[in-house]
Design a protein around this motif. Structure first.
Motif, short mmCIF file in Angstrom:
data_model
loop_
_atom_site.label_atom_id
_atom_site.label_comp_id
_atom_site.label_asym_id
_atom_site.label_seq_id
_atom_site.Cartn_x
_atom_site.Cartn_y
_atom_site.Cartn_z
N GLY A 15 2.21 -7.04 9.85
CA GLY A 15 2.40 -7.18 8.15
C GLY A 15 1.39 -6.15 7.70
O GLY A 15 0.38 -5.92 8.14
N SER A 16 1.98 -5.60 6.30
CA SER A 16 0.98 -4.79 5.57
C SER A 16 1.75 -4.97 4.20
O SER A 16 2.66 -5.09 3.92
N TRP A 17 0.74 -4.76 3.07
CA TRP A 17 0.84 -5.07 1.82
C TRP A 17 -0.31 -4.43 0.89
O TRP A 17 -1.14 -4.10 1.52
N SER A 18 0.13 -4.35 -0.30
CA SER A 18 -0.84 -4.01 -1.33
C SER A 18 -1.29 -5.32 -2.35
O SER A 18 -0.43 -6.20 -2.56
N VAL A 19 -2.29 -5.28 -2.79
CA VAL A 19 -2.89 -6.27 -3.80
C VAL A 19 -3.51 -5.72 -4.83
O VAL A 19 -4.44 -4.82 -4.84
N ARG A 20 -3.09 -5.82 -6.07
CA ARG A 20 -3.54 -5.60 -7.38
C ARG A 20 -4.07 -6.76 -8.11
O ARG A 20 -3.44 -7.52 -8.67
N LEU A 21 -5.55 -6.85 -8.26
CA LEU A 21 -5.94 -8.04 -8.79
C LEU A 21 -6.45 -7.63 -10.25
O LEU A 21 -7.17 -6.54 -10.34
N ALA A 22 -6.07 -8.32 -11.28
CA ALA A 22 -6.65 -7.99 -12.51
C ALA A 22 -7.99 -8.91 -12.73
O ALA A 22 -8.38 -9.71 -11.81
N SER A 23 -8.38 -8.61 -13.97
CA SER A 23 -9.59 -9.39 -14.41
C SER A 23 -9.66 -10.72 -13.94
O SER A 23 -8.48 -11.41 -14.32
N ALA A 48 6.23 9.57 2.20
CA ALA A 48 5.32 10.44 2.76
C ALA A 48 3.68 9.96 2.34
O ALA A 48 2.94 9.95 3.68
N VAL A 49 3.30 9.35 1.38
CA VAL A 49 2.11 9.05 1.28
C VAL A 49 1.86 7.47 1.92
O VAL A 49 0.62 7.69 2.51
N ILE A 50 2.70 6.79 2.05
CA ILE A 50 2.47 5.55 2.65
C ILE A 50 2.57 5.80 4.19
O ILE A 50 1.46 5.18 4.80
N ARG A 51 3.36 7.01 4.76
CA ARG A 51 3.32 6.91 6.20
C ARG A 51 1.90 7.91 6.54
O ARG A 51 1.29 7.55 7.47
N ALA A 52 1.40 8.67 5.51
CA ALA A 52 0.20 9.35 5.88
C ALA A 52 -1.04 8.46 5.99
O ALA A 52 -2.04 8.32 6.88
N ALA A 53 -0.98 7.23 4.97
CA ALA A 53 -2.05 6.43 4.95
C ALA A 53 -1.75 5.39 6.21
O ALA A 53 -3.25 5.18 6.64
N GLU A 54 -1.02 5.09 6.61
CA GLU A 54 -0.61 4.32 7.95
C GLU A 54 -1.14 5.05 9.08
O GLU A 54 -1.83 4.41 9.96
N GLY A 55 -0.89 6.28 9.08
CA GLY A 55 -1.47 7.08 10.35
C GLY A 55 -3.00 7.34 10.25
O GLY A 55 -3.78 6.93 11.08
N ALA A 56 -3.42 7.41 8.98
CA ALA A 56 -5.09 7.32 9.04
C ALA A 56 -5.82 6.04 9.17
O ALA A 56 -6.59 6.13 9.86
N PHE A 91 -3.60 -5.25 6.11
CA PHE A 91 -2.66 -5.34 7.38
C PHE A 91 -3.12 -6.10 8.27
O PHE A 91 -4.31 -6.10 8.42
N ASP A 92 -2.21 -6.92 9.02
CA ASP A 92 -2.70 -7.38 10.05
C ASP A 92 -2.11 -6.96 11.47
O ASP A 92 -1.16 -6.01 11.37
N MET A 93 -2.80 -6.99 12.47
CA MET A 93 -2.45 -6.36 13.64
C MET A 93 -2.41 -7.09 14.83
O MET A 93 -3.31 -8.35 14.82
N GLN A 94 -2.00 -7.03 16.00
CA GLN A 94 -2.03 -7.56 16.94
C GLN A 94 -2.05 -6.40 18.32
O GLN A 94 -1.73 -5.19 17.94
N PRO A 95 -2.78 -6.89 19.23
CA PRO A 95 -3.12 -5.61 20.27
C PRO A 95 -1.93 -5.14 20.99
O PRO A 95 -0.95 -5.82 20.96
#
Length: 150
Positions: free
Chosen positions: A47-55, A7-15, A144-148
């Motif tokens: 394409g969609s992903w998350s990235v967690r960068l450390a120090s 639900a959280v990811i779907r809400a983020a995608e919609g927003a 995320f990457d997008m195409q028209p």
């Protein structure tokens, strides 16, 4: 990441889709422009992903060959990134500086300080990457990457 049964990811995608469509509506019409000539009212995510960068983390300068437009949505940022200035640019996103391995040593054309809740949108063919940062907290983004799509 998008398309998961969460639900959280779907809400983020919609927003994020709404934000992208609002941005598309502000872009000018230009049939001769290599980017703007492909503009539509909506997009499909390719394409969609998350990235967690450390120090000491960073993204090497790169492009996204499968996208037309790309993004970085800032979920959480360390204090050192929020407090950095235009001299250090720690954790900032930079545009227009090619991959270091090419040996061109060109400066970035634009550098933006990220803020939690902000969405950066840019052509996928534009070189982009991040400046390294030092902090005990991670730098968390959704991208995320997008195409028209008409």
């Amino acid at each position: 990441m998008f398309g998961r049964d969460d639900a959280v990811i779907r809400a983020a995608e919609g927003a994020l889709r709404t934000a992208v469509e609002d941005w598309l509506a502000t872009l000018p019409e230009d049939a001769a422009h290599p980017f703007l000539s492909r503009k539509q009212r909506s997009v499909r995510f390719v394409g969609s992903w998350s990235v967690r960068l450390a120090s000491s983390g960073r993204h090497s300068n790169h492009i996204h060959p499968k996208g037309w437009a790309s993004s970085a949505f800032y979920v959480a940022l360390p204090g050192s990134v929020l407090e950095s200035d235009s001299a250090s640019r720690a954790g900032w996103i930079q545009f227009g500086r090619p991959l270091e391995d090419l040996g061109l040593d060109l400066p970035p054309r634009r550098v933006i300080q990220p803020r939690p809740g902000h969405l950066a949108l840019f052509p996928s063919c534009m070189w982009h990457g991040t400046v390294p940062f030092e902090a005990p907290e991670p730098r968390l983004t959704m991208a995320f990457d997008m195409q028209p799509r008409g």
